[in-house]
Design an enzyme around this catalytic site. Structure first.
Site, PDB file in Angstrom:
ATOM      1  N   HIS A 136     -33.482   5.150  -8.311  1.00  0.00           N
ATOM      2  CA  HIS A 136     -33.720   4.274  -7.176  1.00  0.00           C
ATOM      3  C   HIS A 136     -34.536   3.087  -7.923  1.00  0.00           C
ATOM      4  O   HIS A 136     -35.107   3.181  -9.058  1.00  0.00           O
ATOM      5  CB  HIS A 136     -34.809   4.787  -6.406  1.00  0.00           C
ATOM      6  CG  HIS A 136     -34.319   5.972  -5.506  1.00  0.00           C
ATOM      7  ND1 HIS A 136     -35.216   6.968  -5.033  1.00  0.00           N
ATOM      8  CD2 HIS A 136     -33.227   6.346  -5.145  1.00  0.00           C
ATOM      9  CE1 HIS A 136     -34.540   7.969  -4.399  1.00  0.00           C
ATOM     10  NE2 HIS A 136     -33.319   7.469  -4.612  1.00  0.00           N
TER      11      HIS A 136
ATOM     12  N   LYS B 147     -43.546   0.773 -12.082  1.00  0.00           N
ATOM     13  CA  LYS B 147     -44.372   2.252 -11.760  1.00  0.00           C
ATOM     14  C   LYS B 147     -44.863   2.909 -12.761  1.00  0.00           C
ATOM     15  O   LYS B 147     -44.607   2.929 -13.831  1.00  0.00           O
ATOM     16  CB  LYS B 147     -43.065   3.116 -10.767  1.00  0.00           C
ATOM     17  CG  LYS B 147     -42.564   2.678  -9.862  1.00  0.00           C
ATOM     18  CD  LYS B 147     -41.484   3.609  -9.315  1.00  0.00           C
ATOM     19  CE  LYS B 147     -40.669   3.129  -8.100  1.00  0.00           C
ATOM     20  NZ  LYS B 147     -39.203   3.806  -7.829  1.00  0.00           N
TER      21      LYS B 147
ATOM     22  N   TYR C  49     -47.228   8.139  -7.850  1.00  0.00           N
ATOM     23  CA  TYR C  49     -46.802   6.868  -8.428  1.00  0.00           C
ATOM     24  C   TYR C  49     -47.388   5.573  -7.834  1.00  0.00           C
ATOM     25  O   TYR C  49     -47.923   5.674  -6.711  1.00  0.00           O
ATOM     26  CB  TYR C  49     -45.445   6.802  -8.559  1.00  0.00           C
ATOM     27  CG  TYR C  49     -44.533   6.776  -7.400  1.00  0.00           C
ATOM     28  CD1 TYR C  49     -43.961   5.866  -6.918  1.00  0.00           C
ATOM     29  CD2 TYR C  49     -44.470   8.138  -6.983  1.00  0.00           C
ATOM     30  CE1 TYR C  49     -43.256   5.599  -5.788  1.00  0.00           C
ATOM     31  CE2 TYR C  49     -43.346   8.005  -5.757  1.00  0.00           C
ATOM     32  CZ  TYR C  49     -42.986   6.991  -5.431  1.00  0.00           C
ATOM     33  OH  TYR C  49     -42.144   6.948  -3.988  1.00  0.00           O
TER      34      TYR C  49
ATOM     35  N   ASP D 203     -28.526   9.832  -1.487  1.00  0.00           N
ATOM     36  CA  ASP D 203     -28.482   9.850  -2.976  1.00  0.00           C
ATOM     37  C   ASP D 203     -27.269  10.352  -3.238  1.00  0.00           C
ATOM     38  O   ASP D 203     -26.621  10.469  -4.720  1.00  0.00           O
ATOM     39  CB  ASP D 203     -29.559  10.600  -3.901  1.00  0.00           C
ATOM     40  CG  ASP D 203     -30.995   9.779  -3.951  1.00  0.00           C
ATOM     41  OD1 ASP D 203     -30.797   8.558  -3.602  1.00  0.00           O
ATOM     42  OD2 ASP D 203     -32.013  10.421  -4.243  1.00  0.00           O
TER      43      ASP D 203
END
Length: 189
Positions: A61, A71, A131, A169
């Protein structure tokens, strides 16, 4: 903290100093000052957490402009294989990836800059994944590429029959067929 550069500039493994004794352990999981000095000058604005079972693959992603995200990721329970793929057209490392095992025991973190697709595979019975992001999530800016694109050559460390994916996905395109959402001039943070 110890910052370990990877084969792709901008992507970094971060190892905190862990202090342990018979009672357990303590470590500083994040310091804005240390991160700015040792890794880069960015401000994280959102923290996220997910819980997944063995075999789950989340990714690959990314967030498109104007909602691109860097991130800083870590595992607080279990183990994952964490992957960052350079998707900046014209980059000398375009299409290459970094894969790092993050576990609750090793306390490692991975910094993934903007212009990279990100994903992870759960290697333990269960994993809790946290995250930090330097931009807010915006569903209209969500993008992704196929986790199993053969051109990327990612070994997810899972048997093919054990992999669990979300519906979105399962239908992602290969990197070669993806829109050029990033290029070599994309700021990393």
């Amino acid at each position: 903290m110890n910052v370990i550069p990877t084969a792709i500039p901008g992507v970094a493994i971060i190892e905190p100093r862990v202090f342990g004794d018979e009672r357990g352990y303590f470590f500083e999981s994040f310091s804005s000052e240390s991160f700015r000095k040792e890794v880069c000058d960015t401000v994280f604005v959102q923290d996220n957490e997910s819980k997944s079972c063995y075999g789950v693959v989340r990714g690959l992603h990314y967030q498109k402009a104007p909602h691109c995200q860097s991130k800083l990721v870590r595992v607080v329970k279990g183990a994952v294989l964490d992957v960052a793929v350079d998707i900046r057209k014209g980059s000398p490392t375009y299409g290459q990836h970094v894969a790092v095992e993050l576990t609750a025991e090793n306390h490692r973190q991975l910094f993934i800059p903007r212009g990279f697709a990100h994903g992870f595979a759960v290697l333990s019975e269960e994993a809790v994944f946290q995250y930090k992001c330097d931009n807010y999530y915006a569903p209209q800016s969500e993008g992704g590429i196929a986790w199993d694109d053969p051109a990327l050559g990612i070994d997810w460390k899972l048997p093919k029959g054990a992999i669990i994916l979300s519906a979105k996905d399962t239908g992602r395109c290969a990197l070669a067929d993806a829109p050029a959402d990033f290029d070599i001039n994309t700021p990393l943070y």
